[in-house]
Design a protein around this motif. Structure first.
Motif, short mmCIF file in Angstrom:
data_model
loop_
_atom_site.label_atom_id
_atom_site.label_comp_id
_atom_site.label_asym_id
_atom_site.label_seq_id
_atom_site.Cartn_x
_atom_site.Cartn_y
_atom_site.Cartn_z
N ARG A 44 0.87 -1.18 0.19
CA ARG A 44 0.20 0.14 0.17
C ARG A 44 0.93 1.23 0.01
NH1 ARG A 44 -4.60 -0.21 4.53
NH2 ARG A 44 -4.98 1.87 3.87
N ILE A 45 0.48 2.20 -0.85
CA ILE A 45 1.38 3.42 -0.90
C ILE A 45 0.52 4.56 -0.79
CG2 ILE A 45 2.64 4.78 -2.45
CD1 ILE A 45 3.55 2.22 -3.96
N MET A 46 1.02 5.78 0.16
CA MET A 46 0.43 6.82 0.55
C MET A 46 1.00 7.90 0.05
SD MET A 46 -2.09 5.42 2.33
CE MET A 46 -2.88 6.78 3.16
N ASN A 47 0.29 9.05 0.06
CA ASN A 47 1.05 10.27 -0.05
C ASN A 47 0.65 11.38 0.54
OD1 ASN A 47 0.33 13.16 -2.28
ND2 ASN A 47 2.47 12.41 -2.19
N ILE A 48 1.43 12.28 1.11
CA ILE A 48 1.44 13.35 1.91
C ILE A 48 1.64 14.43 1.10
CG2 ILE A 48 1.79 14.44 4.10
CD1 ILE A 48 2.62 11.86 5.37
N SER A 49 0.60 15.26 0.60
CA SER A 49 1.15 16.32 -0.37
C SER A 49 1.86 17.56 0.34
CB SER A 49 -0.30 16.92 -1.01
OG SER A 49 -1.23 17.80 -0.18
N SER A 50 2.26 18.43 -0.42
CA SER A 50 3.06 19.60 0.20
C SER A 50 1.94 20.39 0.89
CB SER A 50 3.66 20.48 -1.00
OG SER A 50 2.77 21.01 -1.85
N SER A 51 0.79 20.40 0.80
CA SER A 51 -0.14 21.13 1.62
C SER A 51 -0.81 20.35 2.92
CB SER A 51 -1.59 21.48 0.52
OG SER A 51 -1.97 20.32 0.42
#
Length: 136
Positions: A44-51
């Motif tokens: 599973r892959i998550m992303n935490i955006s720059s916002s």
């Protein structure tokens, strides 16, 4: 094999490698994320955006099977699929965090809290790595 953009990260247990085509992106550019496993693993892959927004990137509507096999390069979005990953900003750092296990990872398992910190439940998964991307 896709060329690593210089930000390839290998998990400490050597089971999972993840990278993007570049280390720096401008707002509006498209990102591709590549990954591979050395043994069969559920990922599973998550992303935490720059916002600070948190999204699950994999599995997704176009890539539902998250059991990966060694010897294959995987990518988000997949080749010739109708969706893209566009850099929206603001300037800062995006984090891509991947989790892997030889056993299925429940889709209901909360991997990150609202601050983007790995949850105690997810910290028990055997393989975890993160890649940072600079957004300009």
């Amino acid at each position: 094999n896709k060329l690593a953009g210089g930000n390839a990260v290998l998990s400490t247990d050597g089971q999972l490698r993840i990278w993007t085509q570049a280390q720096h992106y401008r707002i509006g550019e498209r990102v591709k994320i590549f990954f591979e496993v050395s043994t069969p693993m559920y990922v599973r892959i998550m992303n935490i955006s720059s916002s600070g927004e948190i999204n699950e990137l994999f599995p997704n509507d176009f890539q539902r099977d998250n059991l990966l096999k060694p010897g294959n390069n995987y990518q988000i979005p997949p080749e010739n699929d109708p969706f893209t990953l566009d850099v929206t900003g603001p300037a800062g750092t995006e984090r891509i965090i991947a989790f892997a296990s030889p056993r299925p990872i429940s889709s209901t398992l909360r991997l990150l809290d609202e601050k983007g910190t790995v949850t105690p439940e997810a910290s028990t998964l055997p393989t975890k790595i993160a890649v940072n991307i600079a957004i300009e």
